[in-house]
Each structure stands twice: as C-alpha cells, then as structure tokens.
Scaffold this motif. Structure first.
Motif, PDB file in Angstrom:
ATOM      1  N   TYR A 260      14.218  26.808  62.411  1.00 22.44           N
ATOM      2  CA  TYR A 260      14.943  25.747  61.723  1.00 22.44           C
ATOM      3  C   TYR A 260      14.996  26.119  60.243  1.00 22.44           C
ATOM      4  N   HIS A 261      16.166  25.973  59.652  1.00 21.58           N
ATOM      5  CA  HIS A 261      16.360  26.248  58.231  1.00 21.58           C
ATOM      6  C   HIS A 261      16.734  24.919  57.578  1.00 21.58           C
ATOM      7  N   LEU A 262      15.882  24.455  56.698  1.00 21.09           N
ATOM      8  CA  LEU A 262      16.044  23.145  56.084  1.00 21.09           C
ATOM      9  C   LEU A 262      16.603  23.283  54.671  1.00 21.09           C
ATOM     10  N   PHE A 263      17.654  22.502  54.364  1.00 21.40           N
ATOM     11  CA  PHE A 263      18.331  22.550  53.067  1.00 21.40           C
ATOM     12  C   PHE A 263      18.391  21.161  52.439  1.00 21.40           C
ATOM     13  N   TYR A 264      18.476  21.155  51.102  1.00 25.35           N
ATOM     14  CA  TYR A 264      18.670  19.944  50.312  1.00 25.35           C
ATOM     15  C   TYR A 264      20.011  20.075  49.611  1.00 25.35           C
ATOM     16  N   ALA A 265      20.903  19.099  49.799  1.00 22.18           N
ATOM     17  CA  ALA A 265      22.259  19.148  49.250  1.00 22.18           C
ATOM     18  C   ALA A 265      22.495  17.973  48.307  1.00 22.18           C
ATOM     19  N   THR A 266      23.074  18.277  47.132  1.00 20.30           N
ATOM     20  CA  THR A 266      23.405  17.247  46.146  1.00 20.30           C
ATOM     21  C   THR A 266      24.754  17.565  45.516  1.00 20.30           C
ATOM     22  N   ASP A 267      25.158  16.699  44.601  1.00 19.44           N
ATOM     23  CA  ASP A 267      26.451  16.824  43.918  1.00 19.44           C
ATOM     24  C   ASP A 267      27.561  16.855  44.973  1.00 19.44           C
ATOM     25  N   LEU A 268      27.688  15.735  45.676  1.00 24.78           N
ATOM     26  CA  LEU A 268      28.559  15.643  46.850  1.00 24.78           C
ATOM     27  C   LEU A 268      29.980  15.218  46.493  1.00 24.78           C
ATOM     28  N   ILE A 269      30.932  15.740  47.256  1.00 23.29           N
ATOM     29  CA  ILE A 269      32.343  15.416  47.118  1.00 23.29           C
ATOM     30  C   ILE A 269      32.856  14.998  48.490  1.00 23.29           C
ATOM     31  N   LYS A 270      33.497  13.819  48.560  1.00 24.14           N
ATOM     32  CA  LYS A 270      34.025  13.303  49.828  1.00 24.14           C
ATOM     33  C   LYS A 270      35.164  14.183  50.329  1.00 24.14           C
ATOM     34  N   THR A 271      35.105  14.538  51.617  1.00 23.57           N
ATOM     35  CA  THR A 271      36.177  15.300  52.265  1.00 23.57           C
ATOM     36  C   THR A 271      36.555  14.563  53.540  1.00 23.57           C
TER      37      THR A 271
END
Length: 173
Positions: A117-128
C-alpha cells in the motif's frame, strides 16, 4: 531462522487477485503449505480542503457492509504509483491536487498478502469531474477534521492516514 521455499503454485487468478500455495520447510524442519495472495499494489489518498477530509462511503462485499474510508485503488501494470494516486483520486473524488506528499509504503497483512500500500497526502485541491468505473458505486463524504474520531473507522489505511494527519497537524512531524 532459515525458511526453505520448496515449491509454489498459482491456484487462482483474476484481474484483482492471484492466490498462491507455497510449500515451505520451517526452521524446525516441519513442512507446511502457506496460502497467500500475490503482489498487487494499492494507492490510498488522504486529502484535505478547508479543514475537511475527503472520504468515500462504499459497500464492501467481503464484509457485507458499507465502510467510510479514504479513496484508494489498484496500481495498473507499469503505472507510476504517484500517477495512480492522482488518477484514483480524481476518478473517485472529482478533484485534482496540486500538492502531493508520499506518507509511506507498507504491507497491510504480510502474512497472507504480498501487495504493498502506498499512502499519499493531497492538498491544494481543484474541483474537476468524478469519473467512476462502470462497476464502482460510492458516495463522497467530507468530514471536518476536528469532528473525526480515528477509532470510529474500521479500515486500516484510513486509520493510518488519519493518525499521520493528526501528528502532522500537532507539529510532531
């Protein structure tokens, strides 16, 4: 300790899982058969927007119930894990993230599963646009971070990701 791998046979395979039986000689010279799944890689993403965390609510047939968990999916053959995380996140949640941080790589159940399992943290989101697979049914759920009790979740990747985020927000990381 010395384990000797004597033989390995594939007993089942489909698009998602491969099952093997392997004969092993143990350090005490006992010979046993071990059953485990092959190496499928999974990406999972914890994402935050305005102090709300994105989850998906979906039915899990193996346990016959719905779970709320962070978005995740399989890495396609030859696919880079970050590219897989970006693809899965946009497909399931309908957002792109401009900032990505890899949290960790781990084995979810090394006794029976060789996949990572590769776990990521995502921020600075843009709606698509959400783009679910034909046989994928889920609901996007957003929960304010301060309202989350890590131990109310039943999914290990979600609990691990939330633990990471809690530590990160408290300035320990």
């Amino acid at each position: 300790m010395k384990f000797k791998h004597i033989s390995k046979n594939q007993v089942f395979k489909n698009d998602v899982i491969t099952v093997f039986e392997e004969t092993l000689a143990l350090p005490n010279d006992n010979v046993v058969t071990w059953t485990f799944t092959g190496k499928k890689e999974v990406v999972a993403i914890i994402a935050e927007l305005e102090n709300e965390i994105f989850f998906v609510k979906q039915y899990r047939p193996a346990i016959k119930k719905e779970l709320i968990e962070i978005p995740a999916g399989l890495v396609e053959k030859g696919e880079d894990i970050l590219d897989a995380a970006k693809r899965e996140f946009e497909e399931e949640i309908g957002y792109r993230a401009n900032k990505w941080e890899k949290i960790c790589t781990y084995y979810n159940s090394a006794g029976i599963n060789a996949g990572q399992y590769h776990l990521f943290y995502a921020t600075d989101l843009i709606k698509t646009q959400q783009s679910l697979d034909e046989n994928e049914f889920l609901e996007v759920v957003k929960i304010p971070f301060n309202d989350i009790n890590i131990f109310s979740f039943e999914d290990s990747k979600t609990m691990l990701a939330l633990s990471y985020l809690k530590i990160k927000k408290e300035g320990v990381l």
